[in-house]
Structure formats: C-alpha cells, structure tokens
Design a protein around this motif. Structure first.
Motif, mmCIF file in Angstrom:
data_model
loop_
_atom_site.group_PDB
_atom_site.id
_atom_site.type_symbol
_atom_site.label_atom_id
_atom_site.label_comp_id
_atom_site.label_asym_id
_atom_site.label_seq_id
_atom_site.Cartn_x
_atom_site.Cartn_y
_atom_site.Cartn_z
ATOM 1 N N LYS A 196 0.869 -1.182 0.000
ATOM 2 C CA LYS A 196 0.000 0.000 0.000
ATOM 3 C C LYS A 196 0.906 1.232 0.000
ATOM 4 C CE LYS A 196 -3.958 -2.231 1.139
ATOM 5 N NZ LYS A 196 -5.072 -2.389 0.193
ATOM 6 N N ILE A 197 0.535 2.214 -0.777
ATOM 7 C CA ILE A 197 1.329 3.440 -0.865
ATOM 8 C C ILE A 197 0.426 4.627 -0.533
ATOM 9 C CG2 ILE A 197 2.811 4.872 -2.336
ATOM 10 C CD1 ILE A 197 3.881 2.019 -2.169
ATOM 11 N N GLU A 198 0.845 5.425 0.444
ATOM 12 C CA GLU A 198 0.121 6.665 0.754
ATOM 13 C C GLU A 198 0.772 7.779 -0.056
ATOM 14 O OE1 GLU A 198 0.666 7.185 4.960
ATOM 15 O OE2 GLU A 198 0.115 5.090 5.295
ATOM 16 N N ILE A 199 -0.053 8.514 -0.775
ATOM 17 C CA ILE A 199 0.484 9.530 -1.678
ATOM 18 C C ILE A 199 0.113 10.926 -1.188
ATOM 19 C CG2 ILE A 199 0.233 10.463 -4.031
ATOM 20 C CD1 ILE A 199 -0.209 7.589 -4.929
ATOM 21 N N THR A 200 1.067 11.839 -1.308
ATOM 22 C CA THR A 200 0.794 13.250 -1.036
ATOM 23 C C THR A 200 1.041 14.032 -2.324
ATOM 24 O OG1 THR A 200 1.552 12.931 1.224
ATOM 25 C CG2 THR A 200 1.388 15.205 0.464
ATOM 26 N N ALA A 201 0.071 14.839 -2.721
ATOM 27 C CA ALA A 201 0.228 15.657 -3.928
ATOM 28 C C ALA A 201 0.023 17.110 -3.530
ATOM 29 C CB ALA A 201 -0.786 15.240 -4.992
#
Lengths: 127, 131
Positions: free
Chosen positions: B109-114
């Motif tokens: 699982k990858i948590e992404i911040t944009a």
C-alpha cells in the motif's frame, strides 16, 4: 435532480470501445510515461467517464454542473491495445447535501467475460 | 522491487501548464471548458482555468507506475480536495511524494501526497502496487 428509481440500477453499454495503441500513446505522453506496452493506471477514465455519461444521460443529472469529487480504480489487469471494452455503470449511492447532489457511480469495464477494471466516481452536481 | 513499510518515497516534480491541459483534454476526451477557457472558467466562479482532477491523478499515477511499472498498479484512489489553478503563460508545480504502508501478499500500500504550491490537492490518495 436524479430520478430516484435509477439508484441501484445497472446500465450496460451496447457497444464495446476499442482501445488503440495511439490512444495509449497519447495518454502516456501527457504524463511522460515511456512504457507503451500497457495503458497507464488511470487510462480507463477516458472510457468510463464518457461511457457512463452516455449510459446515464437520461438520469435527470445535470452533467453541465458536475464536478469530480473522488475517484477509485481497482485494476484486475492493465488495459492493452486491442482490448474491446464494454462498460456497465451503476448508481451505487445518492444524497443531497446543501443543495448539491452527490452521486457515486461504479463503472466496470469488461473484455468479453473478463472484468478488467472497476472504477468508482463520486460526482457532485453543484447547486 | 524492494520496499519496506514506513519507507519514504522521494518526491517527484511534475509541471502543469495550459498546453498540458489541452494535451490531456485531447488524450482523455474531457473537453470541459473550465480546463481550457479562462473566460468560461471565471464565468462559473472559478479563479482561473483549473487542471482536470484526473490529470493530477494521472500524474500521481505515474509516480505509482515508476515504482514497479504500470502493470503492477492494482488499486488507486483519491479525493479532489483543492483545484489546481493554472494561469496562462506559466508552469505550475505539482510535487508528489509517498510513503510505503502495509505490505501483504506481495502487494504494498502506498500513501500519496500531492502538493501544488504548498496546498494539498489530493485527499486520502492511496495506491496498491504489486512488488
């Protein structure tokens, strides 16, 4: 306003959309993706949004006031050139908040009997 | 591909400008004028032309693809919490970073911040990548 009788109903597209290598190349070029053997992860939106709009065009939703609130993809396998995809769209949930209509539409893309990708779009029809 | 839970993924920078919005509109078929026509965008109460939420998500998707290829991306979801405003004649910078969450049965699982100009534009953005 959405016709409430449509909540939970599934509309299946009559025709398959053919995916071309050129479409994949164009989409990949926008994001700088150099691997063109499979479609990028969000490519399916270019099929599902257009198809679901067509399938739900008589739903009572005012598509001219729709903004995209949320999006989810479950990708069973990547889309490749030559895929013939049939879209089926279901209005999974609907509510009205502060005059805005909030609609969740699930669209599944199938290649024959194989489920390729499921997408969920939360659309907000602004008051 | 080796990833471990808690690992921070180095930020990547993507540039968004009006030409890219036109290119995305043509590639995706989404020709909504709020993404191309400044006068129209302002007429519906927006500060200026805004990027397609799905363009921002496509760029964040590239961040996921770069981990182990597009074919390895099995899930991806995000909320569009703030518009990416794209004024004429300049590039707007989108910075995407990530953190590895739980790894289970070969899927990370990858948590992404944009972030766009210090504003978080995607909410609860999450991917899952086969490793």
């Amino acid at each position: 306003m959405l016709d409430p009788d449509l909540i939970g109903r599934t509309f299946v597209g009559a025709n398959a959309t053919s995916v071309t290598q050129d479409q994949i190349n164009q989409f990949a070029a926008v994001i700088g993706e150099e691997n063109l053997t499979v479609a990028p992860p969000t490519f399916s939106i270019s099929i599902s949004l257009d198809q679901s709009q067509k399938l739900l065009q008589d739903s009572g939703l005012d598509w001219s006031r729709v903004v995209h609130g949320e999006q989810k993809f479950e990708i069973k396998r990547p889309i490749v050139a030559g895929d013939q995809l049939i879209c089926s769209s279901t209005i999974e949930s609907y509510r009205v908040a502060a005059g805005n209509e909030i609609v969740s539409v699930r669209s599944d893309l199938h290649a024959k009997d194989e489920l390729v990708v499921s997408t969920w779009s939360t659309l907000v029809v602004r008051a | 591909m080796s990833l471990s839970t808690g690992q921070e993924l180095a930020p990547k920078r993507y540039l968004i400008n009006r030409a890219l919005l036109k290119q995305y509109a043509d590639a995706s078929g989404d020709q909504n004028p709020i993404h191309q026509d400044e006068a129209f965008a302002k007429s519906v109460g927006l500060p200026d032309v805004i990027a397609h939420g799905m363009l921002t998500m496509a760029l964040a998707g590239k961040f996921l693809s770069d981990l182990n290829g597009s074919a390895a991306v099995v899930e991806f979801s995000a909320k569009f919490i703030k518009p990416v405003v794209v004024p004429a004649g300049r590039d707007v910078e989108l910075i995407v970073s990530g953190k590895v969450g739980e790894i289970n049965e070969g899927i990370a699982k990858i948590e992404i911040t944009a972030m766009c100009e210090d504003v978080k534009v995607l909410g609860v953005a999450k991917g899952a990548v086969r490793i």
